[in-house]
Design an enzyme around this catalytic site. Structure first.
Site, short mmCIF file in Angstrom:
data_model
loop_
_atom_site.label_atom_id
_atom_site.label_comp_id
_atom_site.label_asym_id
_atom_site.label_seq_id
_atom_site.Cartn_x
_atom_site.Cartn_y
_atom_site.Cartn_z
N LYS A 219 0.83 -1.20 0.00
CA LYS A 219 0.00 0.00 0.00
C LYS A 219 0.87 1.25 0.00
O LYS A 219 1.69 1.47 0.89
CB LYS A 219 -0.91 0.00 1.24
CG LYS A 219 -1.64 1.31 1.48
CD LYS A 219 -2.65 1.63 0.38
CE LYS A 219 -3.28 3.00 0.59
NZ LYS A 219 -3.99 3.15 1.86
N HIS A 322 -6.43 11.47 10.18
CA HIS A 322 -5.10 11.78 9.66
C HIS A 322 -4.27 12.64 10.61
O HIS A 322 -3.34 13.31 10.19
CB HIS A 322 -5.22 12.42 8.27
CG HIS A 322 -5.67 11.42 7.25
ND1 HIS A 322 -4.82 10.48 6.73
CD2 HIS A 322 -6.89 11.18 6.72
CE1 HIS A 322 -5.49 9.72 5.89
NE2 HIS A 322 -6.75 10.12 5.87
#
Length: 570
Positions: A219, A322
């Site tokens: 990823k 985030h």
């Protein structure tokens, strides 16, 4: 002697047949039975005074002689390849046949033998689908797995190590040590699992180490630095070792724009996460890559479908996921750049025309792990209400649209990640990872979830009651979720290179380790069933308006959805 029954009486007894239509939950989606593999007048059904009795619908054939372990009778199969009525035979944890069940000594045309060793699951009036696959998992907490299983998901692919901050934001299990611990933990769960390594590196050594450690994929995530150099390096390793690459591109356009990312990919196959952009990616035009023939685009479910509440909930979600601060103006600007009503509205339409191929969750990291199926069918319903019938439809049904949407969380993620030889559809030879639904609750609350032919989860009433149905009825793990049955009924997917390097012997886990295959040049957007359209996408940098082949893509947000509060009163 023949006996005539009304269609209604027949459907009530044996389930719908050719020409009958079934409504999916409270949506405006109606499916029609295309073919019936059973024989009218020779249907098999279990119960007092019914057909599956010794010498009648049940034969004397042993398991060794060909009788199946389990038969699901008179089921309505909904899959990418068709909407059909059939009996389903299961043997050795796999789908052995789809056809006509019964006793070949007394009935003609039997393709599934029912014997004394055969269990029966009554499929009359039920829909059976392949277990869903969620290909965007942040493994933040193990409790996600129960939530996903009870919603009809039977395979989860992604990365993480628990509530570490890297995992809260990115779907990566970094390094062979962490990958080994996650593969070991997988033995505890009734779920097919697959783990992604971190793909952000400019030199291949550490990436190779992760693939050899069992990673099924790599990823690339912007929070780790998705630079052109990292993209090129990661894809080069993937090509060498036959693993998929997933990408979350650079929202801030610091290391390049969408054109630079496309150039760095160099035409190689890649799975683009949340391609619309609210989940992250080049602002404001990452959505353009859904027109690339080598890019497999997917959505995560918080933007599915576009509603009056979609924009409002995204800002806070993004700040948490985030690791951003509301007191830092740059962090707020970063968050706001990702949330655009124009691209979210276009995403609805791009799904409906088959340009977006996959829907997944983004579990606990801006997505809801138990709502992959719900959000998929809500999108399909919204699009039917707003756009009408698809041009591909024939007859007075929504069969093609239903096939297009079910492919988004079954066969297409399985193809994208090299698992379609094992899972992703209801076909002979594949794993018997199946979900039974009452049509009234389709996509919302399963009746039963099977893993490897064993019942792993189901709604169940009071265990002390005299019958199974008294309240409180709620989802509970079944025998397929316990003991060695758990480790025998599900698998852990890994890379072929890791198996060749002796991973199974090193870890000594109980679950079978099964290799992914054909994730690179052998597949691309054209491999996505019913979802392979590659339109030319343009995004206006000032207004964010999206056009496909010159046509403006826009739709109104939904104010009411099906499959919502009506089903969740408690």
């Amino acid at each position: 002697m023949s006996y005539k029954m009304s269609r209604a009486a027949y459907a009530n007894m044996f389930g719908p047949t050719v020409g009958d239509k079934v409504r999916l939950a409270d949506t405006e989606l109606f499916i029609e039975v295309e073919r019936d593999f059973t024989t009218h007048g020779e249907e098999v059904k279990f119960g007092g005074g019914k057909v599956i009795r010794d010498g009648m619908g049940q034969s004397q054939v042993t398991r060794e002689g060909g009788a199946v372990d389990t038969v699901i009778t008179n089921a309505l199969i909904v899959d990418h390849w068709g909407i059909v009525k059939a009996d389903i035979g299961l043997k050795d944890g796999r789908i052995s046949a789809i056809g006509k069940a019964g006793n070949p000594d007394t009935q003609a045309g039997v393709t599934i033998i029912v014997g004394p060793g055969t269990e029966v699951i009554a499929g009359e009036g039920k829909i059976v689908t392949a277990g869903g696959m969620d290909s965007h998992i942040h493994f933040i907490c193990p409790q996600q797995i129960d939530e996903a299983l009870m919603s009809g998901i039977t395979c989860m692919l992604g990365g993480g190590t628990g509530p570490a901050h890297g995992t809260l934001a990115t779907t990566c299990t970094p390094g062979p040590w962490h990958i080994a611990r996650m593969i070991e933990a997988a033995d505890a769960f009734p779920m097919n699992l697959a783990f992604a390594g971190k793909g952000n590196a400019s030199l291949p050594g550490a990436l190779v180490e992760m693939v050899l450690g069992g990673a099924t994929s790599l990823k690339l995530h912007e929070d780790w630095g998705t630079t052109p150099a990292a993209i090129d390096c990661c894809l080069s390793v993937a090509d060498e070792y036959d693993v998929q690459v997933m990408i979350h591109t650079d929202t801030l356009n610091e290391s390049g724009f969408v054109e630079d990312t496309i150039a760095a990919i160099k035409g190689r196959t890649i799975h683009a996460y949340h391609t619309e952009g609210a989940g992250g990616g080049h602002a404001p035009d990452i959505i353009r890559i859904c027109g690339q023939p080598n890019v497999i685009p997917s959505s995560t479910n918080p933007t599915r479908p576009y509603t009056v509440n979609t924009l409002a909930e995204h800002l806070d979600m993004l700040m948490v996921c985030h690791h951003l601060s509301p007191s830092i103006p740059e962090d707020i600007a970063f968050a706001e750049s990702r949330i655009r009503k124009e691209t979210i509205a276009a995403e609805d339409i791009l799904h409906d025309i088959g340009a977006f191929s996959i829907i997944s969750s983004d579990s606990q990291a801006m997505g809801r792990v138990g709502e992959v199926a719900i959000r998929t069918w809500q999108t399909a319903d919204k699009m039917k209400r707003q756009r009408g019938r698809l041009k591909e439809e024939s007859g007075g049904n929504d069969n093609f649209r239903v096939k297009r949407y079910i492919a988004k969380y079954t066969i297409n993620p399985a193809i994208a990640h090299g698992l379609s030889h094992e899972i992703g559809s209801l076909e002979t030879g594949k794993r018997a990872d199946l979900v039974l639904w009452n049509p009234t609750f389709f996509g919302v609350k399963p009746d039963m979830v099977l893993l490897g032919g064993t019942i792993a989860a189901a709604p169940m009433g009071d265990p002390n009651a005299s019958i199974p149905t008294p309240q409180p009825v709620h989802y509970r793990p079944m025998f397929g979720a316990y003991g060695k049955s758990r480790t025998n009924s599900s698998v852990t997917f890994v890379s072929q290179a890791s198996l060749d390097a002796g991973l199974a012997g090193r870890l000594g886990v109980a679950k079978a380790l099964v290799a992914v295959q054909n994730t690179r040049g052998g597949i691309g957007k054209a491999s996505m069933v019913h979802n392979s359209l590659t339109p030319h996408i343009e995004v206006d940098p000032e207004t964010y308006e999206v056009r496909a082949n010159g046509e403006l893509l826009t739709c109104e947000p939904a104010s009411v959805l099906p499959m919502a509060q009506r089903y969740f009163l408690f």
